[in-house]
Design a protein around this motif. Structure first.
Motif, short mmCIF file in Angstrom:
data_model
loop_
_atom_site.label_atom_id
_atom_site.label_comp_id
_atom_site.label_asym_id
_atom_site.label_seq_id
_atom_site.Cartn_x
_atom_site.Cartn_y
_atom_site.Cartn_z
N GLU A 1 0.84 -1.21 0.00
CA GLU A 1 0.00 0.00 0.00
C GLU A 1 0.88 1.26 0.00
O GLU A 1 0.57 2.23 -0.69
CB GLU A 1 -0.95 0.00 1.22
CG GLU A 1 -2.07 -1.01 1.10
CD GLU A 1 -2.83 -0.93 -0.23
OE1 GLU A 1 -3.22 0.18 -0.63
OE2 GLU A 1 -3.02 -1.99 -0.88
N LYS B 1 2.17 1.74 -3.46
CA LYS B 1 1.12 2.19 -4.38
C LYS B 1 0.80 3.67 -4.18
O LYS B 1 0.55 4.41 -5.15
CB LYS B 1 -0.16 1.35 -4.18
CG LYS B 1 -0.06 -0.03 -4.83
CD LYS B 1 -1.09 -1.00 -4.34
CE LYS B 1 -2.50 -0.69 -4.79
NZ LYS B 1 -3.42 -1.74 -4.30
N ARG C 1 2.87 -9.22 -6.58
CA ARG C 1 2.60 -7.77 -6.68
C ARG C 1 3.88 -6.98 -6.39
O ARG C 1 4.17 -6.01 -7.09
CB ARG C 1 1.50 -7.37 -5.68
CG ARG C 1 1.12 -5.88 -5.74
CD ARG C 1 0.44 -5.55 -7.05
NE ARG C 1 0.02 -4.15 -7.16
CZ ARG C 1 0.66 -3.22 -7.88
NH1 ARG C 1 1.76 -3.52 -8.52
NH2 ARG C 1 0.20 -1.99 -7.95
#
Ligand code: NAD
Length: 338
Positions: free
Chosen positions: A246, A249, A284
């Motif tokens: 997170e 991102k 990811r």
């Protein structure tokens, strides 16, 4: 001593066999990792030799004890994968290799830091493709930047020293026991929260304990400086991977270099190039251009492997001779290691 060596790779076999010329143990090399399903393979062996991702929990230890194993020899420094309380209860001694080559890990840490910061793997991939454009490869000088070192034991101290004296960084440190030698060269010990809030680069060198598990999480990432770089060559679970993703991102985190990963036991040390990897978090992570991951290889030098083999086999010889075990993981660590 008859020793079952679990999780054996070609390099383990080579260095243990070479070192064993001086000891004459009966080494039985096994490819599977130690876990409940494989513990029976150690039947008839007084010792098992294991690595970072072998499972040495109470269930495994019960089986080992029942089969007569009296020694667990970790061919690594960390011992977070061992249930020390269960080993103690079952009369199994646990030894490790506390300092085989802190230089190996410290040097690799600085290498990873520079590689991700100066985009070296991306540049190499481009050059191999005859793409000599430099767009997107701008880095930052390391000189003068504020680096936070969490854990200034054998490895962290070398990293702090290298960054301070070699590169001229401002070095902040957090440890339960400040090192006066580091303070003398200008390393500044601060509370861990302050380090996490003020460092531009954070490098992790503390062991995995209840206090340090997920020490990088959503709250610490939110409170950190924008563009924070995180380097972890210690243990994967020091970082909450979902929170890290997170942070990447949202661009709060500027770069990440990892040699260890929370769920690495299912991936690392194996060739999975023909497999489908089902760990979505890991996959990811690999998609970010500012993330560099290696598969737990910071320790992997000739010097370290030779020292690991020598120390491990010496501990087994000492155990067999009934001598005091210098590298025993002490009972008083039980409280801090779970
Ligand atoms: P060490 O025991 O010499 O140093 C660890 C330091 O962390 C100590 O100074 C200790 O006081 C400090 N510490 C403990 N709890 C802390 C906390 N809550 N906050 C801050 N500091 C804390 O260990 P080392 O030999 O320097 O190894 C460091 C870690 O590196 C090991 O725990 C191991 O997990 C990891 N390691 C990784 C590799 C690799 O190949 N990637 C190889 C060897 C070791």
């Amino acid at each position: 001593m008859r020793i079952a060596v679990f999780n054996t790779k070609s390099y383990d076999r080579r260095f243990l066999t070479e070192a064993n010329a001086a000891f004459g143990h009966d080494l039985h090399f096994l490819e599977p990792r130690l876990e409940p399903a494989t513990a029976s393979l150690a039947a008839g062996h007084q010792a098992v030799c294991v690595f970072v991702n072998d499972v040495v929990d109470a269930e495994v230890l019960e089986v080992l004890a029942g089969q007569g194993t009296r020694l667990v020899a970790l061919r690594c420094a960390g011992f977070n994968n061992v249930d020390l309380a269960a080993a103690h209860r079952l009369g199994i001694a646990v030894v490790r290799v506390p300092a085989y080559s802190p230089h190996a890990v410290a040097e690799f840490t600085i290498g990873l830091l520079l590689a991700v910061d100066r985009h070296i793997p991306r540049a190499w991939a481009r050059v191999r493709d005859n793409n000599f454009a430099l767009d997107g490869l701008i880095g930052r000088n390391l000189h003068g930047r504020t680096v936070g070192v969490i854990g200034t034991g054998k490895i962290g101290a070398l990293v702090a020293r290298g960054l301070r004296l070699g590169f001229g960084c401002e070095v902040l440190a957090a440890d339960l026991y400040p090192d006066p030698e580091l303070e003398r060269i200008g390393v500044r010990y601060v509370p861990r929260d302050e380090l996490l809030r003020t460092a531009e680069i954070i490098t992790l060198h503390c062991p995995l304990t209840p206090d340090t598990r997920h020490l990088i999480d959503t709250a610490t990432i939110d409170a950190a400086r924008d563009g924070l770089m995180i380097v972890n060559t210690s243990r994967g679970a020091l970082i909450d991977t979902a929170a890290l993703i997170e942070g990447l991102k949202s661009r709060k985190i500027g770069a990440v270099a990892l040699d260890v990963y929370e769920q690495e036991a299912d991936l690392f040390f194996e060739d999975l190039s023909n497999e489908i990897v089902s760990d979505d978090l890991f996959q990811r992570l690999l998609t970010f251009p500012n993330v560099l991951v290696t598969g737990h290889q910071a320790f992997l030098t000739e010097e370290a492997l030779a020292a690991i083999a020598e120390t491990t086999l010496r501990s087994a010889a000492d155990a067999e001779a009934g001598k005091m075990l210098q590298n025993r993981v002490d009972a008083d660590r039980i409280a801090t290691s779970k």
